[in-house]
Design a protein around this motif. Structure first.
Motif, PDB file in Angstrom:
ATOM      1  N   GLY A  48       3.572 -14.107  -3.758  1.00  0.00           N
ATOM      2  CA  GLY A  48       4.249 -13.555  -4.578  1.00  0.00           C
ATOM      3  C   GLY A  48       4.188 -11.585  -4.725  1.00  0.00           C
ATOM      4  O   GLY A  48       5.341 -10.918  -4.875  1.00  0.00           O
ATOM      5  N   GLU A  49       3.356 -11.443  -4.029  1.00  0.00           N
ATOM      6  CA  GLU A  49       2.464  -9.442  -3.804  1.00  0.00           C
ATOM      7  C   GLU A  49       3.526  -8.941  -3.309  1.00  0.00           C
ATOM      8  O   GLU A  49       2.934  -9.109  -1.757  1.00  0.00           O
ATOM      9  N   THR A  50       3.607  -7.656  -2.810  1.00  0.00           N
ATOM     10  CA  THR A  50       4.188  -6.585  -1.994  1.00  0.00           C
ATOM     11  C   THR A  50       3.175  -6.063  -2.722  1.00  0.00           C
ATOM     12  O   THR A  50       2.917  -5.009  -3.565  1.00  0.00           O
ATOM     13  N   LEU A  51       2.769  -5.784  -1.096  1.00  0.00           N
ATOM     14  CA  LEU A  51       1.629  -4.167  -0.944  1.00  0.00           C
ATOM     15  C   LEU A  51       2.394  -3.056  -0.232  1.00  0.00           C
ATOM     16  O   LEU A  51       3.527  -3.241   0.405  1.00  0.00           O
ATOM     17  N   VAL A  52       2.132  -2.047  -0.475  1.00  0.00           N
ATOM     18  CA  VAL A  52       2.430  -0.503  -0.308  1.00  0.00           C
ATOM     19  C   VAL A  52       1.350   0.063   0.992  1.00  0.00           C
ATOM     20  O   VAL A  52       0.538   0.786  -0.138  1.00  0.00           O
ATOM     21  N   HIS A  53       1.956  -0.193   2.760  1.00  0.00           N
ATOM     22  CA  HIS A  53       0.451   0.592   2.953  1.00  0.00           C
ATOM     23  C   HIS A  53       1.032   1.971   3.679  1.00  0.00           C
ATOM     24  O   HIS A  53       2.456   1.891   4.171  1.00  0.00           O
ATOM     25  N   ASP A  54       0.690   3.405   3.661  1.00  0.00           N
ATOM     26  CA  ASP A  54       1.047   4.346   3.364  1.00  0.00           C
ATOM     27  C   ASP A  54       0.725   4.890   5.087  1.00  0.00           C
ATOM     28  O   ASP A  54      -0.541   3.996   5.436  1.00  0.00           O
ATOM     29  N   LEU A  55       1.681   5.643   5.459  1.00  0.00           N
ATOM     30  CA  LEU A  55       1.001   5.514   6.980  1.00  0.00           C
ATOM     31  C   LEU A  55       1.188   7.032   8.168  1.00  0.00           C
ATOM     32  O   LEU A  55       1.636   7.819   6.938  1.00  0.00           O
ATOM     33  N   PRO A  56       0.604   7.855   9.136  1.00  0.00           N
ATOM     34  CA  PRO A  56       0.715   8.609   9.046  1.00  0.00           C
ATOM     35  C   PRO A  56       2.458   9.318   9.860  1.00  0.00           C
ATOM     36  O   PRO A  56       2.014  10.595  10.045  1.00  0.00           O
ATOM     37  N   TRP A  57       2.824   8.897   9.974  1.00  0.00           N
ATOM     38  CA  TRP A  57       3.736   8.576  11.401  1.00  0.00           C
ATOM     39  C   TRP A  57       4.909   7.835  10.251  1.00  0.00           C
ATOM     40  O   TRP A  57       4.716   6.427  10.159  1.00  0.00           O
ATOM     41  N   MET A  58       6.575   7.976  10.936  1.00  0.00           N
ATOM     42  CA  MET A  58       7.823   6.533  10.952  1.00  0.00           C
ATOM     43  C   MET A  58       7.147   6.349  12.063  1.00  0.00           C
ATOM     44  O   MET A  58       6.811   6.048  12.756  1.00  0.00           O
ATOM     45  N   ALA A  59       7.555   5.056  11.271  1.00  0.00           N
ATOM     46  CA  ALA A  59       7.360   3.612  11.873  1.00  0.00           C
ATOM     47  C   ALA A  59       8.953   2.605  11.694  1.00  0.00           C
ATOM     48  O   ALA A  59       9.380   2.672  11.040  1.00  0.00           O
ATOM     49  N   SER A  60       8.690   1.689  12.321  1.00  0.00           N
ATOM     50  CA  SER A  60      10.235   0.473  12.522  1.00  0.00           C
ATOM     51  C   SER A  60       9.990  -0.788  12.784  1.00  0.00           C
ATOM     52  O   SER A  60      10.720  -1.208  12.315  1.00  0.00           O
ATOM     53  N   ALA A  61       8.715  -1.336  13.867  1.00  0.00           N
ATOM     54  CA  ALA A  61       8.604  -2.671  14.250  1.00  0.00           C
ATOM     55  C   ALA A  61       7.375  -2.395  13.743  1.00  0.00           C
ATOM     56  O   ALA A  61       6.406  -2.329  14.235  1.00  0.00           O
ATOM     57  N   ILE A  62       7.246  -4.086  14.048  1.00  0.00           N
ATOM     58  CA  ILE A  62       5.497  -4.750  14.128  1.00  0.00           C
ATOM     59  C   ILE A  62       5.660  -5.931  14.691  1.00  0.00           C
ATOM     60  O   ILE A  62       6.579  -6.609  14.451  1.00  0.00           O
ATOM     61  N   ALA A  63       4.846  -6.405  15.274  1.00  0.00           N
ATOM     62  CA  ALA A  63       4.655  -7.932  16.062  1.00  0.00           C
ATOM     63  C   ALA A  63       3.041  -8.385  15.866  1.00  0.00           C
ATOM     64  O   ALA A  63       2.527  -7.273  15.969  1.00  0.00           O
ATOM     65  N   SER A  64       3.120  -9.445  16.213  1.00  0.00           N
ATOM     66  CA  SER A  64       1.783 -10.134  16.450  1.00  0.00           C
ATOM     67  C   SER A  64       1.038  -9.517  17.659  1.00  0.00           C
ATOM     68  O   SER A  64       1.934 -10.495  18.321  1.00  0.00           O
ATOM     69  N   VAL A  65      -0.089  -9.996  18.033  1.00  0.00           N
ATOM     70  CA  VAL A  65      -0.652  -9.976  19.094  1.00  0.00           C
ATOM     71  C   VAL A  65      -1.448 -11.132  18.608  1.00  0.00           C
ATOM     72  O   VAL A  65      -1.789 -11.238  20.526  1.00  0.00           O
ATOM     73  N   ASP A  66      -2.582 -10.738  18.114  1.00  0.00           N
ATOM     74  CA  ASP A  66      -2.870 -11.758  17.782  1.00  0.00           C
ATOM     75  C   ASP A  66      -3.809 -12.638  16.621  1.00  0.00           C
ATOM     76  O   ASP A  66      -3.367 -11.737  15.545  1.00  0.00           O
ATOM     77  N   ASP A  67      -4.908 -12.879  16.196  1.00  0.00           N
ATOM     78  CA  ASP A  67      -5.792 -13.942  15.220  1.00  0.00           C
ATOM     79  C   ASP A  67      -6.078 -12.559  14.285  1.00  0.00           C
ATOM     80  O   ASP A  67      -5.912 -12.215  13.243  1.00  0.00           O
ATOM     81  N   GLU A  68      -6.450 -11.361  14.958  1.00  0.00           N
ATOM     82  CA  GLU A  68      -6.849 -10.213  14.529  1.00  0.00           C
ATOM     83  C   GLU A  68      -5.825  -8.552  14.549  1.00  0.00           C
ATOM     84  O   GLU A  68      -5.917  -8.231  13.898  1.00  0.00           O
ATOM     85  N   ARG A  69      -5.376  -8.495  15.678  1.00  0.00           N
ATOM     86  CA  ARG A  69      -4.164  -7.750  15.474  1.00  0.00           C
ATOM     87  C   ARG A  69      -2.672  -7.979  15.652  1.00  0.00           C
ATOM     88  O   ARG A  69      -2.128  -8.720  16.224  1.00  0.00           O
ATOM     89  N   GLN A  70      -2.384  -6.355  15.322  1.00  0.00           N
ATOM     90  CA  GLN A  70      -0.839  -6.243  15.299  1.00  0.00           C
ATOM     91  C   GLN A  70      -0.429  -5.171  15.919  1.00  0.00           C
ATOM     92  O   GLN A  70      -1.270  -4.206  15.913  1.00  0.00           O
ATOM     93  N   LEU A  71       1.083  -5.622  16.542  1.00  0.00           N
ATOM     94  CA  LEU A  71       1.500  -3.745  16.951  1.00  0.00           C
ATOM     95  C   LEU A  71       2.151  -3.262  16.338  1.00  0.00           C
ATOM     96  O   LEU A  71       3.628  -3.890  16.135  1.00  0.00           O
ATOM     97  N   ILE A  72       2.118  -1.983  16.007  1.00  0.00           N
ATOM     98  CA  ILE A  72       3.445  -1.155  15.457  1.00  0.00           C
ATOM     99  C   ILE A  72       4.078  -0.477  16.351  1.00  0.00           C
ATOM    100  O   ILE A  72       3.587   0.636  17.364  1.00  0.00           O
ATOM    101  N   VAL A  73       5.094  -0.255  16.012  1.00  0.00           N
ATOM    102  CA  VAL A  73       6.221   0.619  17.187  1.00  0.00           C
ATOM    103  C   VAL A  73       6.621   1.791  16.438  1.00  0.00           C
ATOM    104  O   VAL A  73       7.181   1.435  14.984  1.00  0.00           O
ATOM    105  N   SER A  74       6.370   3.445  16.494  1.00  0.00           N
ATOM    106  CA  SER A  74       6.379   4.695  15.658  1.00  0.00           C
ATOM    107  C   SER A  74       6.957   5.891  16.334  1.00  0.00           C
ATOM    108  O   SER A  74       7.673   5.297  17.702  1.00  0.00           O
TER     109      SER A  74
END
Length: 293
Positions: A48-74
């Protein structure tokens, strides 16, 4: 008329511009963004915890790549994110020469192609566009869209949807189910000029139902595959931005919202603005596919 469905607060973090919710079945977590404040939020359902991660740029979308990685669109490109460390690395640049634009709505096609949109950092200031990306190849698809939104796909990948919130139109276009590329010109699916609120983010379930957030309309609308409005769900904030299927069975809906543009009085009246919601409504959703890189 809107249906009365129990809606609870999933996360009370008040996003100025909450967007891009995406459920990750590998970690049983919902990810989304506060675009303008450069935050990535992560809600872990087990704790039930919500984590907040700081980013170095504006970003708006995220997708899974595999078990190790995600892809963020900024605002400046596609970035790989290491799941364990959170480390970010540039994968592919996107419109990096235009400092007045940013990424907006995006979704992964069943083929693994990523449809992503670009718009002005100030709403309607410049014309936006939609692009296709797969395995490192980037192609422009549609331009002249002021506020591109509602990117989503039919379960078999044969139809894509997208909208211009400014024009109040939601289009559909036939697609190659194997590549996610358009096969014909878009046709109007929903003309929303007569309804309250703007056509914002959307997602399509396994039964073909399209669930669309109505920015400024305090609701989520559901459309059948032939474009008929089949129900409207009342929401506890005015500026609902995007729905997402959640749970390992994709059987529930969550939705982001925003307080962007509201003054002190407006925020006092719309006191849940910017929070993220859970709808007590069983739906026939589906999990997001991995993006191919």
């Amino acid at each position: 008329m809107t249906d009365s469905v129990k809606v609870s607060v999933l996360s009370d973090y008040p996003c100025e511009l909450g967007e891009g919710p995406s459920y990750d079945h590998r970690s049983d977590a919902l990810f989304w963004f506060d675009i303008v404040n450069r935050k990535l939020l992560e809600h872990k359902f087990a704790s039930g915890e919500t984590l907040v991660h700081d980013l170095p740029w504006m970003a708006s979308a995220i997708a899974s790549v595999d078990d190790e990685r995600q892809l963020i669109v900024s605002e400046n490109g596609f970035h790989l994110r290491d799941r364990k460390s959170g480390k970010l690395s540039l994968y592919l640049a996107l419109d990096e020469e235009r400092e007045n634009t940013r990424s907006n709505d995006a979704r992964v096609h069943p083929s693994g192609a990523f449809w992503v949109s670009i718009m002005g950092k100030e709403d309607g200031a410049v014309k936006g566009s939609i692009h296709w990306m797969r395995e490192g190849e980037l192609r422009p698809l549609f331009d002249g869209i002021l506020i591109p939104n509602s990117i989503c796909f039919s379960p078999d990948g044969s139809t894509a949807y997208f909208a211009d919130t400014q024009a109040q139109k939601l289009w559909r276009v036939p697609c190659d189910s194997q590549t996610g590329l358009p096969r014909a010109e878009p046709q109007v699916f929903v003309d929303g000029k007569e309804a309250d609120g703007g056509i914002d983010g959307a997602v399509v379930g396994s039964d073909g139902t399209l669930w669309n957030a109505r920015w400024g309309g305090s609701r989520i609308d559901a459309y059948s595959a032939d474009g008929a409005l089949i129900r409207s769900i009342a929401m506890p904030a005015a500026q609902i931005s995007c729905p997402a299927f959640i749970g390992r069975d994709a059987g529930k809906l969550a939705a982001t919202s925003a307080w962007k543009g509201l003054d002190e009085e407006g925020r006092a009246k719309d006191r849940l603005a910017g929070q993220t919601f859970l709808l007590d409504l069983p739906v026939k959703g589906r999990l997001e596919p991995d993006v191919l890189i």
